[in-house]
Scaffold this motif. Structure first.
Motif, mmCIF file in Angstrom:
data_model
loop_
_atom_site.group_PDB
_atom_site.id
_atom_site.type_symbol
_atom_site.label_atom_id
_atom_site.label_comp_id
_atom_site.label_asym_id
_atom_site.label_seq_id
_atom_site.Cartn_x
_atom_site.Cartn_y
_atom_site.Cartn_z
ATOM 1 N N MET A 1 -17.132 -13.496 0.349
ATOM 2 C CA MET A 1 -16.565 -12.642 0.979
ATOM 3 C C MET A 1 -16.144 -12.788 2.389
ATOM 4 S SD MET A 1 -14.345 -10.366 -0.278
ATOM 5 C CE MET A 1 -13.277 -9.209 -0.295
ATOM 6 N N ILE A 2 -14.911 -13.135 2.883
ATOM 7 C CA ILE A 2 -14.433 -14.011 4.110
ATOM 8 C C ILE A 2 -14.047 -12.543 4.773
ATOM 9 C CG2 ILE A 2 -13.395 -14.703 5.770
ATOM 10 C CD1 ILE A 2 -15.260 -16.153 4.029
ATOM 11 N N TYR A 3 -14.585 -11.110 6.026
ATOM 12 C CA TYR A 3 -14.500 -10.174 6.239
ATOM 13 C C TYR A 3 -12.919 -10.976 7.518
ATOM 14 C CZ TYR A 3 -14.948 -5.791 8.022
ATOM 15 O OH TYR A 3 -14.620 -4.664 8.704
ATOM 16 N N LEU A 4 -12.173 -10.081 7.549
ATOM 17 C CA LEU A 4 -10.889 -10.291 8.410
ATOM 18 C C LEU A 4 -10.267 -8.771 9.391
ATOM 19 C CD1 LEU A 4 -9.618 -13.491 7.407
ATOM 20 C CD2 LEU A 4 -10.595 -13.241 8.524
ATOM 21 N N ASP A 5 -11.454 -7.848 9.445
ATOM 22 C CA ASP A 5 -11.306 -6.451 9.332
ATOM 23 C C ASP A 5 -11.808 -5.731 10.459
ATOM 24 O OD1 ASP A 5 -9.466 -4.322 8.652
ATOM 25 O OD2 ASP A 5 -10.997 -3.519 7.020
ATOM 26 N N ASN A 6 -12.206 -7.290 11.133
ATOM 27 C CA ASN A 6 -12.771 -6.161 12.659
ATOM 28 C C ASN A 6 -11.886 -4.629 13.607
ATOM 29 O OD1 ASN A 6 -14.873 -8.211 12.167
ATOM 30 N ND2 ASN A 6 -13.402 -8.979 12.340
ATOM 31 N N ALA A 7 -10.889 -5.365 12.775
ATOM 32 C CA ALA A 7 -9.883 -4.036 13.593
ATOM 33 C C ALA A 7 -10.348 -2.739 13.663
ATOM 34 C CB ALA A 7 -8.277 -4.167 13.920
ATOM 35 N N ALA A 8 -10.919 -2.132 12.254
ATOM 36 C CA ALA A 8 -11.168 -1.161 11.504
ATOM 37 C C ALA A 8 -12.850 -1.163 12.062
ATOM 38 C CB ALA A 8 -11.088 -1.464 9.773
ATOM 39 N N THR A 9 -13.632 -2.323 11.860
ATOM 40 C CA THR A 9 -15.239 -1.885 12.733
ATOM 41 C C THR A 9 -15.203 -3.142 11.700
ATOM 42 O OG1 THR A 9 -16.928 -0.570 12.318
ATOM 43 C CG2 THR A 9 -16.556 -1.374 10.344
ATOM 44 N N SER A 310 -0.521 -9.198 12.056
ATOM 45 C CA SER A 310 0.482 -7.812 10.843
ATOM 46 C C SER A 310 1.314 -9.606 10.172
ATOM 47 C CB SER A 310 0.842 -6.962 11.515
ATOM 48 O OG SER A 310 -0.263 -5.806 10.766
ATOM 49 N N PHE A 311 1.662 -9.516 9.204
ATOM 50 C CA PHE A 311 2.989 -9.771 8.105
ATOM 51 C C PHE A 311 2.532 -9.316 6.907
ATOM 52 C CE2 PHE A 311 0.621 -11.770 4.644
ATOM 53 C CZ PHE A 311 -1.018 -11.829 5.589
ATOM 54 N N SER A 312 4.028 -9.440 6.389
ATOM 55 C CA SER A 312 4.305 -8.905 4.498
ATOM 56 C C SER A 312 4.901 -9.667 4.693
ATOM 57 C CB SER A 312 5.039 -7.498 4.962
ATOM 58 O OG SER A 312 6.256 -7.865 5.642
ATOM 59 N N LEU A 313 4.586 -10.114 3.230
ATOM 60 C CA LEU A 313 6.163 -10.547 1.654
ATOM 61 C C LEU A 313 6.762 -9.110 1.635
ATOM 62 C CD1 LEU A 313 3.041 -13.263 -0.031
ATOM 63 C CD2 LEU A 313 4.526 -13.376 1.899
ATOM 64 N N PRO A 314 7.841 -9.360 1.675
ATOM 65 C CA PRO A 314 8.677 -8.634 0.972
ATOM 66 C C PRO A 314 8.985 -8.072 0.303
ATOM 67 C CG PRO A 314 9.736 -11.118 1.925
ATOM 68 C CD PRO A 314 8.819 -11.361 2.225
ATOM 69 N N ASP A 315 9.282 -9.144 -0.701
ATOM 70 C CA ASP A 315 8.883 -8.751 -2.314
ATOM 71 C C ASP A 315 7.813 -8.430 -3.088
ATOM 72 O OD1 ASP A 315 8.594 -11.662 -2.024
ATOM 73 O OD2 ASP A 315 9.300 -12.020 -3.518
ATOM 74 N N LEU A 316 6.821 -7.855 -1.600
ATOM 75 C CA LEU A 316 5.418 -7.668 -2.085
ATOM 76 C C LEU A 316 4.604 -6.896 -1.837
ATOM 77 C CD1 LEU A 316 3.853 -8.712 -4.510
ATOM 78 C CD2 LEU A 316 2.466 -10.762 -2.851
ATOM 79 N N GLY A 317 4.273 -5.940 -2.243
ATOM 80 C CA GLY A 317 3.885 -4.865 -1.430
ATOM 81 C C GLY A 317 2.328 -4.602 -0.476
ATOM 82 N N SER A 318 2.370 -4.631 0.883
ATOM 83 C CA SER A 318 1.790 -5.019 1.237
ATOM 84 C C SER A 318 0.303 -4.522 0.768
ATOM 85 C CB SER A 318 0.847 -3.878 2.280
ATOM 86 O OG SER A 318 0.938 -2.418 2.522
ATOM 87 N N GLU A 319 -0.254 -3.309 -0.186
ATOM 88 C CA GLU A 319 -0.962 -3.435 -0.509
ATOM 89 C C GLU A 319 -1.607 -3.739 -1.720
ATOM 90 O OE1 GLU A 319 -3.176 -0.691 0.297
ATOM 91 O OE2 GLU A 319 -1.863 0.427 1.483
ATOM 92 N N THR A 320 -1.039 -4.849 -2.725
ATOM 93 C CA THR A 320 -0.888 -5.060 -3.488
ATOM 94 C C THR A 320 -1.494 -6.484 -3.573
ATOM 95 O OG1 THR A 320 0.815 -4.478 -4.827
ATOM 96 C CG2 THR A 320 0.457 -6.046 -5.462
ATOM 97 N N LEU A 321 -0.778 -7.163 -2.010
ATOM 98 C CA LEU A 321 -0.890 -8.400 -1.325
ATOM 99 C C LEU A 321 -2.398 -8.715 -1.291
ATOM 100 C CD1 LEU A 321 0.241 -10.545 0.277
ATOM 101 C CD2 LEU A 321 0.861 -9.639 2.024
ATOM 102 N N ALA A 322 -2.877 -7.092 -0.869
ATOM 103 C CA ALA A 322 -4.474 -6.905 0.088
ATOM 104 C C ALA A 322 -5.254 -7.272 -0.546
ATOM 105 C CB ALA A 322 -4.495 -5.981 0.560
ATOM 106 N N SER A 323 -5.123 -6.727 -1.812
ATOM 107 C CA SER A 323 -5.901 -6.748 -3.206
ATOM 108 C C SER A 323 -5.677 -7.919 -3.660
ATOM 109 C CB SER A 323 -5.343 -5.266 -4.415
ATOM 110 O OG SER A 323 -5.474 -5.597 -5.578
ATOM 111 N N LEU A 324 -5.194 -9.123 -4.222
ATOM 112 C CA LEU A 324 -5.196 -9.939 -4.626
ATOM 113 C C LEU A 324 -5.472 -11.145 -3.468
ATOM 114 C CD1 LEU A 324 -0.819 -10.830 -5.606
ATOM 115 C CD2 LEU A 324 -3.290 -11.062 -6.684
ATOM 116 N N LEU A 325 -5.442 -10.981 -2.308
ATOM 117 C CA LEU A 325 -6.597 -11.441 -1.596
ATOM 118 C C LEU A 325 -7.776 -10.733 -1.318
ATOM 119 C CD1 LEU A 325 -4.136 -11.306 1.871
ATOM 120 C CD2 LEU A 325 -4.676 -13.235 1.177
ATOM 121 N N ASP A 326 -7.764 -9.636 -2.054
ATOM 122 C CA ASP A 326 -9.296 -8.418 -1.944
ATOM 123 C C ASP A 326 -10.272 -10.316 -3.365
ATOM 124 O OD1 ASP A 326 -11.378 -7.452 -1.418
ATOM 125 O OD2 ASP A 326 -11.036 -6.410 -3.049
ATOM 126 N N SER A 327 -9.089 -10.077 -3.565
ATOM 127 C CA SER A 327 -10.220 -11.096 -5.016
ATOM 128 C C SER A 327 -10.282 -11.919 -4.809
ATOM 129 C CB SER A 327 -8.838 -11.087 -6.480
ATOM 130 O OG SER A 327 -8.271 -9.392 -6.641
#
Ligand code: PLP
Length: 383
Positions: A1-9, A310-327
């Protein structure tokens, strides 16, 4: 897993932090300041050493360096402890809810009021003119985040500090995203209340935070209780810094935080860490900008200073996008990032954003692979 969430911890924690935590639990896990035996003395020495190192690192006084449980705790102590009945506060349009919500409560209880200063990321002059327009006779404090946890915007804290000084205001800074990454000095930068987590850029364990304050302010305590000193007194002892630290301290966290500070030194200091993160974000900006459909929030910070994107893809919710990235092996945060003001200001309140926040442990190759994965998702090659 590549961790890119260092703003959280920050994760992973450096090996020296893990060793310090383990050594503390194995060898001297006694209660600091609650006994005269050798183990309690060793624990107290560890607390003192970390406090001293923090004070030196941030240009503060040891007695005015207080351990908290996270940055939210430090901010609550700074705001609720320092504001008096009727005071008015100016905060920035990029504040985290850790600042907004305590002030909302104080305002609802008619104890203090606040106004929001719209930051112009491109013009410090405009920002200062807007601040001037918000001044009232009862304005007592200017409190701002140093770096936006959503967009990476770096606020001009030296100019804002000068503004505060000129108008006789206390100046508070939320350094949640900058402590350990940008150079900060309480005295040089004219800061009165400096709040930070220990568990992000300082590499300490979760459950650590710090408030440093200047000699122009002495907050009231939020909590009273045992401090390990003056035990026969009924009243809370007014002894710095213990008066703010009632109850048992997070010794293992503090031991780890001390090691985190030493780790920053071994990396070449904040300058080297910042340069590494800036280069990673610069690479990411470049690689993501070729995706035609992307909404890239890259105009709220100069490339030379950006460590969060920060970024987003307009036709994809950010949660869905993050979940695909997580997978696909990438850990990022999606949604609203606890920053209502920032999302409202920059029109991202509908779907939020995906936020990328690298650390010294990430590599350019990881960032390039991440951008490639986002591109594949945008082209619907990954569903
Ligand atoms: N302020 C900012 C800008 C943050 O990004 C955060 C956390 O992400 C906080 C405050 C709160 O920090 P903590 O989770 O340590 O309480």
């Amino acid at each position: 897993m590549i961790y890119l969430d260092n703003a959280a911890t920050s994760f992973p924690k450096p090996a020296c932090v893990l060793r310090a935590v383990q050594q503390c639990q194995f060898c001297f896990g006694a209660n600091p300041g609650r006994g005269g035996h050798k183990l309690a003395a060793k624990a107290a020495e560890t607390v003192f050493e970390t406090r001293q190192a923090l004070a030196a690192f941030f240009g503060g006084d040891v007695q005015r360096t207080v351990f908290c449980s996270n940055c939210t705790h430090a901010i609550n102590l700074a705001l609720k402890g320092s504001l008096k009945q009727g005071d008015h506060v100016i905060i920035s349009s990029l504040e985290h809810n850790a600042v907004l919500r305590p002030l909302e409560r104080l305002q609802a209880e008619h104890k203090a009021s606040y106004d929001v200063l719209q930051i112009d990321p491109k013009s410090t002059r405009t920002t200062l003119e807007r601040a001037q327009a918000l001044l009232r006779p009862e304005t007592r404090m200017l409190f701002v985040t140093h770096v936006s946890n959503v967009f990476g915007t770096v606020l001009p804290i030296r100019a804002l500090s000068l503004f505060a000084k000129t108008h006789g205001l206390l100046f508070g800074v939320d350094a949640a995203q900058s402590a350990g990454v940008l150079d900060l000095d309480l005295k040089r930068d004219g800061i009165d209340l400096l709040c930070m987590p220990g568990h992000k850029g300082l590499f300490g364990p979760m459950g650590t935070g710090v408030l440093l304050f200047s000699d122009r302010v002495q907050p009231e305590t939020l909590m009273e209780g045992g401090t390990g000193t003056l035990s026969l007194e009924k009243q809370q002892p007014q002894v710095l810094p213990e008066m703010y630290e009632s109850g048992t301290l997070n010794l293992t966290g503090i031991a780890g935080l001390g090691a985190g500070l030493r780790f920053i030194g071994s990396c070449g200091g904040t300058k080297a860490i910042c340069a590494h993160e800036v280069e990673l974000i610069r690479t990411l900006r470049e690689d993501l900008s070729v995706i035609r459909s992307i909404d890239l929030y890259d105009n709220l910070c100069s490339t030379a200073a950006q460590t969060v994107l920060s970024f987003s893809l307009p036709d994809l919710g950010s949660e869905t996008l993050a979940s695909l990235l997580d997978s696909n092996g990438f850990a990022v945060r999606a949604g609203y990032h606890c920053a209502a003001l920032a999302h409202t200001r920059y029109d991202t309140a509908a779907g939020g954003t995906v936020r990328v926040s690298p650390s010294i442990f990430n590599t350019k190759k990881q960032i390039k692979n991440f951008a490639f994965c986002v591109n594949q998702i945008a082209m619907r090659k990954i569903l």
